[in-house]
Motif scaffolding. Structure first.
Motif, short mmCIF file in Angstrom:
data_model
loop_
_atom_site.label_atom_id
_atom_site.label_comp_id
_atom_site.label_asym_id
_atom_site.label_seq_id
_atom_site.Cartn_x
_atom_site.Cartn_y
_atom_site.Cartn_z
N THR A 79 0.87 -1.17 0.00
CA THR A 79 0.00 0.00 0.00
C THR A 79 0.90 1.22 0.00
N THR A 80 0.66 2.16 -0.89
CA THR A 80 1.55 3.31 -1.02
C THR A 80 0.89 4.57 -0.45
N PHE A 81 1.70 5.35 0.24
CA PHE A 81 1.32 6.66 0.75
C PHE A 81 2.39 7.64 0.30
N VAL A 82 1.99 8.72 -0.35
CA VAL A 82 2.94 9.72 -0.84
C VAL A 82 2.99 10.87 0.16
N VAL A 83 4.21 11.22 0.58
CA VAL A 83 4.41 12.34 1.49
C VAL A 83 4.43 13.61 0.65
N GLN A 84 3.41 14.45 0.80
CA GLN A 84 3.34 15.68 0.03
C GLN A 84 4.01 16.84 0.76
N LYS A 85 3.88 16.86 2.09
CA LYS A 85 4.48 17.94 2.88
C LYS A 85 4.91 17.34 4.21
N LEU A 86 6.12 17.69 4.64
CA LEU A 86 6.62 17.18 5.91
C LEU A 86 7.53 18.21 6.55
N ASP A 87 7.17 18.60 7.76
CA ASP A 87 8.07 19.39 8.60
C ASP A 87 7.95 18.86 10.02
N ASP A 88 8.47 19.58 10.99
CA ASP A 88 8.50 19.06 12.36
C ASP A 88 7.12 18.89 12.98
N HIS A 89 6.13 19.67 12.55
CA HIS A 89 4.82 19.64 13.19
C HIS A 89 3.67 19.29 12.25
N ASN A 90 3.89 19.26 10.95
CA ASN A 90 2.82 19.00 9.99
C ASN A 90 3.23 17.92 8.99
N LEU A 91 2.25 17.14 8.60
CA LEU A 91 2.45 16.07 7.63
C LEU A 91 1.23 16.01 6.73
N LYS A 92 1.45 15.91 5.44
CA LYS A 92 0.35 15.75 4.49
C LYS A 92 0.64 14.49 3.68
N LEU A 93 -0.23 13.49 3.86
CA LEU A 93 -0.09 12.21 3.18
C LEU A 93 -1.21 12.02 2.17
N MET A 94 -0.84 11.55 0.98
CA MET A 94 -1.85 11.16 0.00
C MET A 94 -1.93 9.64 0.06
N GLY A 95 -3.10 9.15 0.40
CA GLY A 95 -3.31 7.72 0.56
C GLY A 95 -3.51 7.01 -0.75
N PRO A 96 -3.74 5.70 -0.69
CA PRO A 96 -3.92 4.91 -1.90
C PRO A 96 -5.18 5.26 -2.67
N ASP A 97 -6.14 5.92 -2.02
CA ASP A 97 -7.36 6.33 -2.71
C ASP A 97 -7.27 7.75 -3.24
N SER A 98 -6.06 8.31 -3.32
CA SER A 98 -5.76 9.64 -3.87
C SER A 98 -6.42 10.77 -3.11
N VAL A 99 -6.63 10.56 -1.83
CA VAL A 99 -7.16 11.63 -0.96
C VAL A 99 -6.05 12.06 -0.01
N ALA A 100 -5.75 13.34 -0.02
CA ALA A 100 -4.71 13.87 0.86
C ALA A 100 -5.28 14.18 2.23
N VAL A 101 -4.56 13.77 3.28
CA VAL A 101 -4.99 14.00 4.65
C VAL A 101 -3.89 14.77 5.37
N ASP A 102 -4.28 15.84 6.08
CA ASP A 102 -3.33 16.63 6.86
C ASP A 102 -3.27 16.11 8.27
N TYR A 103 -2.03 15.94 8.77
CA TYR A 103 -1.80 15.48 10.14
C TYR A 103 -0.96 16.50 10.88
N SER A 104 -1.09 16.51 12.19
CA SER A 104 -0.23 17.34 13.04
C SER A 104 0.18 16.53 14.26
N ARG A 105 1.25 16.96 14.89
CA ARG A 105 1.74 16.25 16.09
C ARG A 105 0.95 16.67 17.30
#
Length: 106
Positions: free
Chosen positions: A80-106
């Motif tokens: 299963t592939t996840f593409v890292v679109q944005k990554l810094d110390d406090h934010n992460l944006k992952l595009m999942g296998p269904d081509s939907v990007a999800v924003d995460y924070s710590r």
């Protein structure tokens, strides 16, 4: 004596190059506990496992190649592939296998 010094310098340079080539700064930045911006999904990434808790937490093995995470359940394929679109110390944006990007924070 000069021959030993020259060999030592070459071995030291080789060790530095191998160390730099084997380290993966993206993987180290990814590790930690993440939560989606809407709070629905929790993501826990360690050095060995990738756990996405969206109601049912299942730990999967993973590896990073470039800016892509490849996960597999108990080593089974297909990955299963996840593409890292944005990554810094406090934010992460992952595009999942269904081509939907999800924003995460710590």
């Amino acid at each position: 004596m000069n021959k030993y010094l020259l060999i030592f310098v070459h071995l030291a340079c080789a060790a530095i190059l191998i160390t730099a080539a084997c380290s993966n700064p993206v993987k180290h930045k990814l590790q930690g506990k993440w939560q989606s911006k809407d709070g629905a999904v929790k993501l826990d990434i360690t050095d060995k496992s990738f756990t996405m808790d969206d109601g049912e937490a299942i730990a999967e093995d993973y590896f990073v190649k470039g800016d892509t995470l490849f996960t597999s359940f108990e080593g089974n394929q297909p990955y299963t592939t996840f593409v890292v679109q944005k990554l810094d110390d406090h934010n992460l944006k992952l595009m999942g296998p269904d081509s939907v990007a999800v924003d995460y924070s710590r």
